[in-house]
Design a protein around this motif. Sequence first.
Motif, PDB file in Angstrom:
ATOM      1  N   TYR A  94       0.836  -1.195   0.000  1.00 47.18           N
ATOM      2  CA  TYR A  94       0.000   0.000   0.000  1.00 47.18           C
ATOM      3  C   TYR A  94       0.877   1.253   0.000  1.00 47.18           C
ATOM      4  O   TYR A  94       0.640   2.198  -0.760  1.00 47.18           O
ATOM      5  N   ALA A  95       1.937   1.274   0.815  1.00 46.71           N
ATOM      6  CA  ALA A  95       2.824   2.436   0.862  1.00 46.71           C
ATOM      7  C   ALA A  95       3.454   2.694  -0.504  1.00 46.71           C
ATOM      8  O   ALA A  95       3.475   3.832  -0.995  1.00 46.71           O
ATOM      9  N   ALA A  96       3.952   1.643  -1.142  1.00 50.50           N
ATOM     10  CA  ALA A  96       4.601   1.796  -2.447  1.00 50.50           C
ATOM     11  C   ALA A  96       3.603   2.223  -3.524  1.00 50.50           C
ATOM     12  O   ALA A  96       3.888   3.098  -4.350  1.00 50.50           O
ATOM     13  N   HIS A 100       2.487   5.854  -2.923  1.00 45.46           N
ATOM     14  CA  HIS A 100       3.580   6.772  -3.265  1.00 45.46           C
ATOM     15  C   HIS A 100       3.700   6.904  -4.778  1.00 45.46           C
ATOM     16  O   HIS A 100       3.919   8.002  -5.299  1.00 45.46           O
ATOM     17  N   SER A 101       3.534   5.814  -5.490  1.00 48.56           N
ATOM     18  CA  SER A 101       3.569   5.856  -6.953  1.00 48.56           C
ATOM     19  C   SER A 101       2.431   6.725  -7.493  1.00 48.56           C
ATOM     20  O   SER A 101       2.630   7.540  -8.405  1.00 48.56           O
ATOM     21  N   ALA A 102       1.228   6.565  -6.949  1.00 49.68           N
ATOM     22  CA  ALA A 102       0.091   7.388  -7.377  1.00 49.68           C
ATOM     23  C   ALA A 102       0.345   8.859  -7.061  1.00 49.68           C
ATOM     24  O   ALA A 102       0.044   9.749  -7.873  1.00 49.68           O
ATOM     25  N   LEU A 103       0.913   9.127  -5.914  1.00 48.72           N
ATOM     26  CA  LEU A 103       1.232  10.497  -5.504  1.00 48.72           C
ATOM     27  C   LEU A 103       2.236  11.119  -6.460  1.00 48.72           C
ATOM     28  O   LEU A 103       2.091  12.269  -6.885  1.00 48.72           O
ATOM     29  N   ARG A 140      10.392  16.310  -4.185  1.00 51.43           N
ATOM     30  CA  ARG A 140      11.671  15.997  -3.556  1.00 51.43           C
ATOM     31  C   ARG A 140      11.443  15.495  -2.121  1.00 51.43           C
ATOM     32  O   ARG A 140      10.692  16.074  -1.359  1.00 51.43           O
ATOM     33  N   ASP A 141      12.084  14.382  -1.783  1.00 53.54           N
ATOM     34  CA  ASP A 141      12.030  13.776  -0.441  1.00 53.54           C
ATOM     35  C   ASP A 141      10.629  13.331  -0.009  1.00 53.54           C
ATOM     36  O   ASP A 141      10.369  13.179   1.181  1.00 53.54           O
ATOM     37  N   SER A 142       9.740  13.102  -0.963  1.00 51.33           N
ATOM     38  CA  SER A 142       8.403  12.609  -0.607  1.00 51.33           C
ATOM     39  C   SER A 142       8.504  11.170  -0.113  1.00 51.33           C
ATOM     40  O   SER A 142       9.420  10.426  -0.481  1.00 51.33           O
ATOM     41  N   ALA A 143       7.573  10.786   0.744  1.00 53.80           N
ATOM     42  CA  ALA A 143       7.553   9.421   1.279  1.00 53.80           C
ATOM     43  C   ALA A 143       6.153   9.100   1.788  1.00 53.80           C
ATOM     44  O   ALA A 143       5.381  10.001   2.123  1.00 53.80           O
ATOM     45  N   VAL A 144       5.848   7.806   1.832  1.00 54.15           N
ATOM     46  CA  VAL A 144       4.575   7.324   2.370  1.00 54.15           C
ATOM     47  C   VAL A 144       4.876   6.186   3.332  1.00 54.15           C
ATOM     48  O   VAL A 144       5.564   5.225   2.978  1.00 54.15           O
ATOM     49  N   ALA A 145       4.366   6.289   4.542  1.00 54.01           N
ATOM     50  CA  ALA A 145       4.455   5.212   5.532  1.00 54.01           C
ATOM     51  C   ALA A 145       3.054   4.641   5.720  1.00 54.01           C
ATOM     52  O   ALA A 145       2.077   5.389   5.760  1.00 54.01           O
ATOM     53  N   ALA A 146       2.961   3.335   5.807  1.00 61.33           N
ATOM     54  CA  ALA A 146       1.659   2.685   5.996  1.00 61.33           C
ATOM     55  C   ALA A 146       1.666   1.836   7.258  1.00 61.33           C
ATOM     56  O   ALA A 146       2.652   1.161   7.559  1.00 61.33           O
ATOM     57  N   LYS A 147       0.568   1.889   7.977  1.00 66.96           N
ATOM     58  CA  LYS A 147       0.319   1.007   9.112  1.00 66.96           C
ATOM     59  C   LYS A 147      -0.950   0.233   8.790  1.00 66.96           C
ATOM     60  O   LYS A 147      -1.960   0.832   8.405  1.00 66.96           O
ATOM     61  N   ILE A 148      -0.886  -1.064   8.942  1.00 64.56           N
ATOM     62  CA  ILE A 148      -2.067  -1.899   8.741  1.00 64.56           C
ATOM     63  C   ILE A 148      -2.416  -2.522  10.089  1.00 64.56           C
ATOM     64  O   ILE A 148      -1.594  -3.204  10.699  1.00 64.56           O
ATOM     65  N   HIS A 149      -3.621  -2.250  10.546  1.00 60.38           N
ATOM     66  CA  HIS A 149      -4.093  -2.757  11.830  1.00 60.38           C
ATOM     67  C   HIS A 149      -4.942  -3.999  11.585  1.00 60.38           C
ATOM     68  O   HIS A 149      -5.812  -4.002  10.715  1.00 60.38           O
ATOM     69  N   PHE A 150      -4.705  -5.035  12.373  1.00 56.51           N
ATOM     70  CA  PHE A 150      -5.437  -6.292  12.308  1.00 56.51           C
ATOM     71  C   PHE A 150      -6.217  -6.439  13.610  1.00 56.51           C
ATOM     72  O   PHE A 150      -5.663  -6.206  14.691  1.00 56.51           O
ATOM     73  N   GLY A 151      -7.495  -6.792  13.521  1.00 52.92           N
ATOM     74  CA  GLY A 151      -8.253  -6.959  14.750  1.00 52.92           C
ATOM     75  C   GLY A 151      -9.551  -7.704  14.531  1.00 52.92           C
ATOM     76  O   GLY A 151      -9.973  -7.958  13.408  1.00 52.92           O
ATOM     77  N   ALA A 152     -10.169  -8.050  15.649  1.00 52.10           N
ATOM     78  CA  ALA A 152     -11.465  -8.727  15.622  1.00 52.10           C
ATOM     79  C   ALA A 152     -12.540  -7.714  15.254  1.00 52.10           C
ATOM     80  O   ALA A 152     -12.516  -6.572  15.718  1.00 52.10           O
ATOM     81  N   LEU A 153     -13.473  -8.132  14.416  1.00 53.43           N
ATOM     82  CA  LEU A 153     -14.575  -7.257  14.020  1.00 53.43           C
ATOM     83  C   LEU A 153     -15.515  -7.028  15.194  1.00 53.43           C
ATOM     84  O   LEU A 153     -15.791  -7.949  15.966  1.00 53.43           O
ATOM     85  N   ASP A 154     -15.996  -5.805  15.330  1.00 54.84           N
ATOM     86  CA  ASP A 154     -16.938  -5.464  16.397  1.00 54.84           C
ATOM     87  C   ASP A 154     -18.258  -6.207  16.196  1.00 54.84           C
ATOM     88  O   ASP A 154     -18.824  -6.177  15.108  1.00 54.84           O
ATOM     89  N   GLY A 155     -18.724  -6.838  17.257  1.00 54.80           N
ATOM     90  CA  GLY A 155     -20.038  -7.462  17.245  1.00 54.80           C
ATOM     91  C   GLY A 155     -20.229  -8.525  16.196  1.00 54.80           C
ATOM     92  O   GLY A 155     -21.351  -8.845  15.829  1.00 54.80           O
ATOM     93  N   LEU A 185      -9.300  -5.403   8.877  1.00 58.33           N
ATOM     94  CA  LEU A 185      -8.115  -4.565   8.759  1.00 58.33           C
ATOM     95  C   LEU A 185      -8.518  -3.098   8.715  1.00 58.33           C
ATOM     96  O   LEU A 185      -9.625  -2.765   8.289  1.00 58.33           O
ATOM     97  N   ALA A 186      -7.603  -2.254   9.128  1.00 63.01           N
ATOM     98  CA  ALA A 186      -7.726  -0.807   8.970  1.00 63.01           C
ATOM     99  C   ALA A 186      -6.343  -0.301   8.579  1.00 63.01           C
ATOM    100  O   ALA A 186      -5.335  -0.952   8.881  1.00 63.01           O
ATOM    101  N   ALA A 187      -6.302   0.823   7.896  1.00 62.41           N
ATOM    102  CA  ALA A 187      -5.022   1.353   7.431  1.00 62.41           C
ATOM    103  C   ALA A 187      -4.844   2.806   7.845  1.00 62.41           C
ATOM    104  O   ALA A 187      -5.815   3.564   7.949  1.00 62.41           O
ATOM    105  N   GLU A 188      -3.596   3.161   8.063  1.00 67.39           N
ATOM    106  CA  GLU A 188      -3.194   4.553   8.257  1.00 67.39           C
ATOM    107  C   GLU A 188      -2.059   4.825   7.283  1.00 67.39           C
ATOM    108  O   GLU A 188      -1.092   4.064   7.237  1.00 67.39           O
TER     109      GLU A 188
END
Length: 143
Positions: free
Chosen positions: A54-56, A59-62, A74-89, A95-98
């Motif tokens: 997702y980060a790559a 960044h390519s789309a950007l 110049r010096d652009s970058a993208v960091a991605a966090k992928i959260h894994f968890g149990a679905l509510d209810g 998954l969720a992403a930042e």
Amino acid sequence: MKTLYTAEALASGEGRDGNARTRDGKLDVTLASPMELGGSGEGTNPEQLFAAGYAACFHSALRLVGRKERADLRDSAVAAKIHFGALDGGEGYGLAAELEIALPALDKETAEALMDKAHRICPYSNATRGNMDVAITLVEFAA
């Protein structure tokens, strides 16, 4: 959709504790559940692979939209966090992403406009839209 490229990969072994490799052999990784989920943590996991992809991709789309607008990336970058968890209810997991975007050569308004355009064309963003939460934050820009 008109297919432009197809990636092929095979996962084998015990799912999260096994192996994943691409058909062309350019990626061949040992998989291991993270220690936070009771695993050994001695290999990569699907969420890390998703975060890297997702980060790559974003960044390519950007960079694509930035080039079209002659923006200084110049010096652009993208960091991605992928959260894994149990679905509510419910049953199962989700998954969720930042995404954290650095565009240090651009002012905030220009950077945010490019981020919005990139989010509209990025294949990962289009695949996840409506399916999981994705938070996009500008973390670095020109003052």
